[in-house]
Design an enzyme around this catalytic site. Structure first.
Site, PDB file in Angstrom:
ATOM      1  CG  HIS A 267       4.571 107.312  30.842  1.00  0.00           C
ATOM      2  ND1 HIS A 267       3.748 107.973  31.711  1.00  0.00           N
ATOM      3  CD2 HIS A 267       4.787 108.188  29.815  1.00  0.00           C
ATOM      4  CE1 HIS A 267       3.479 109.178  31.250  1.00  0.00           C
ATOM      5  NE2 HIS A 267       4.091 109.326  30.099  1.00  0.00           N
ATOM      6  CG  HIS A 306       2.739 110.309  41.607  1.00  0.00           C
ATOM      7  ND1 HIS A 306       3.451 111.398  41.159  1.00  0.00           N
ATOM      8  CD2 HIS A 306       2.007 109.870  40.564  1.00  0.00           C
ATOM      9  CE1 HIS A 306       3.137 111.606  39.896  1.00  0.00           C
ATOM     10  NE2 HIS A 306       2.273 110.697  39.500  1.00  0.00           N
ATOM     11  CG  ASP A 362      -1.896 104.390  37.098  1.00  0.00           C
ATOM     12  OD1 ASP A 362      -2.678 104.607  36.163  1.00  0.00           O
ATOM     13  OD2 ASP A 362      -0.717 104.791  37.113  1.00  0.00           O
TER      14      ASP A 362
END
Ligand SMILES: CC(C)(COP(=O)(O)OP(=O)(O)OC[C@H]1O[C@@H](n2cnc3c(N)ncnc32)[C@H](O)[C@@H]1OP(=O)(O)O)[C@@H](O)C(=O)NCCC(=O)NCCS
Length: 429
Positions: A267, A306, A362
């Site tokens: 996560h 993703h 990220d």
């Protein structure tokens, strides 16, 4: 066209009409499908909730195919460019933008609740010198429930409001103290004359100076990063907050559960993995062989792809811009050159294009955090501070949703049945 689903149970030949509402059927409606009256009804099996809506929500909208992210209907791009983290927090929690009076009052309340009880400080000082700051944050947020026992009165809107204010206000204090703890530095008290992110940077980095003056560009970049992380609908940690909150426990305990979920590498930990990958690649010359390794299936290009966004992650574009602003102050992180080259190659490469793999939030956030001189263990703490208003908005929605029940999934039992117990002394005798 009728909004219903006709199901024929081939075990019995019976047919059922099941209403379709908002593109879903109610799982409970399948319960009527039985082979006999004394048999359990049909259920769905959905580990990880990949195709199950757990709630109705008006907080955040995502269209993964189109790369859309909206908070309460407002596009993330506009909020990141023109709003502030505290205004976005108000929007998420109260559903609409504040008036000037409401905003001033909200900022005032949050600013004046940044202090924590002195015993929280001694409690945090009791952690081992090398305690992970995320573990410290999770424990101290949970501990706040003991300082505010009235928080358990979750049905009272005024009480929910004050606990919400407290949590958003105290999160940077707890996060910064967890950071200082690992460094053996004294904890710095909040400064109520500073903005939310200036105060956070002060509690993180202040030493003997009278006042820590954060570079406004850094304070702004951090504010934008918090906005980008503020909510992401029913992700793992939000689901944890809702699931624990559905027992009607106080919000500190529910948010502590969310922090626990965010702590997991699947996560909140991907940006750390991006940095490790960039370091391992080391120079631009090594990129082609690295890409070949990815395409051969030996490893993944971290920060790409993703579960939801299959076009692009709208947050990644904004973060790239924040990167430029931060590096203007801190000097360019040498890994940026490798990241940019990697992105350029990957975006043109058939392997990534075909699989709709684009940079996610990220890919660049780790580089920014490193430029701030945060150690990787702090990355998830920053994520948690940013996500707090989202957790609280979702928690508040849950508490007021008459449809909600205590979270209690079904299972498919695969173990033994009706064994006969033999006492230990007979089994071992
Ligand atoms: C985020 C992620 C878990 C989403 O996974 P997912 O939606 O389940 O997608 P899948 O794992 O089914 O991948 C689909 C295909 O793309 C490939 N793929 C997905 N992400 C990839 C990546 N980062 N690098 C290389 N290949 C990738 C898979 O190998 C698969 O290829 P195949 O069809 O030939 O088998 C995945 O993209 C990933 O691991 N990314 C890297 C980690 C990361 O950045 N996580 C942070 C997310 S915010």
């Amino acid at each position: 066209m009728t909004d219903s689903l006709t199901v024929r149970d081939n075990r019995t030949g019976a047919e059922y009409d099941i209403p379709i509402t908002d593109g879903t059927i109610r799982a409970a409606d399948l319960g009527q499908i039985k082979t006999a009256d004394d048999q359990p009804g049909l259920a769905t099996y959905d580990p990880g909730f990949v195709n199950t809506a757990s709630c109705r929500s008006s907080v955040t909208y995502i269209d993964g195919e189109k790369g859309v992210l909206e908070y309460r209907g407002y596009p993330i791009e506009q909020l990141a460019e023109k709003s502030t983290f505290l205004e976005v927090s108000y929007l998420l929690i109260y559903g609409e933008l504040p008036t000037k009076e409401q905003y001033d009052q909200w900022v005032h309340e949050i600013t004046y609740h940044t202090y924590v009880h002195e015993n929280v400080k001694s409690f945090m000082q009791g952690f081992r010198y090398d305690a992970h700051p995320m573990g410290m944050l999770m424990a101290s947020v949970g501990a706040l429930s003991t300082f505010y026992p009235e928080a358990s009165d979750i049905q009272d809107p005024a009480n929910r409001h004050i606990q919400t204010v407290r949590m958003i206000a105290k999160m940077p204090t707890l996060g910064a103290w967890a950071f200082r703890h690992a460094q053996g530095k004294p904890y710095i008290y909040p400064d109520n004359d500073l903005s939310y992110t200036e105060n956070f940077l002060s509690m993180l980095f202040k030493m003997s100076e009278h006042r820590y003056d954060a570079d406004p560009r850094l304070a702004k970049a951090l504010d934008v990063l918090f906005i980008l992380h503020a909510d992401h609908e029913q992700n793992c940690s939000t689901n944890a907050v809702r699931s624990v909150g559905s027992s009607q426990v106080d919000p500190y305990s529910a948010v502590a559960a969310g922090i626990g979920a965010l702590f997991g590498p699947l996560h909140g930990g991907a940006n750390e993995a991006v940095l490790r990958m960039l370091r391992r690649i080391g120079t631009k010359e090594n990129i082609p062989s690295f890409i070949k390794g990815v395409k051969d299936g030996n490893e993944r290009l971290m920060g790409f792809g993703h579960r939801v966004y299959k076009n692009y992650d709208p947050r990644a574009k904004i973060i790239k811009k924040a990167c430029d602003d931060v590096f203007e102050v801190t000097g360019v992180n040498p890994l940026l050159e490798i990241a940019q080259e990697l992105e350029k190659i990957a975006l043109e490469d058939e392997y990534f294009v075909k699989r709709k793999l684009y940079p996610n939030v990220d890919f660049y956030s780790g580089l920014i955090y490193e430029a701030f001189q945060f150690p990787p263990e702090m990355f998830t703490v920053l994520f948690a501070i940013g996500r707090t208003p989202g957790w609280l908005a979702q928690w508040g929605e849950l508490i007021q949703d008459k449809d909600q029940k205590i979270a209690r999934p079904k299972q498919i039992y695969t173990g033994d049945r009706t064994l006969t117990f033999t006492p230990a002394e007979e089994r071992w005798g």
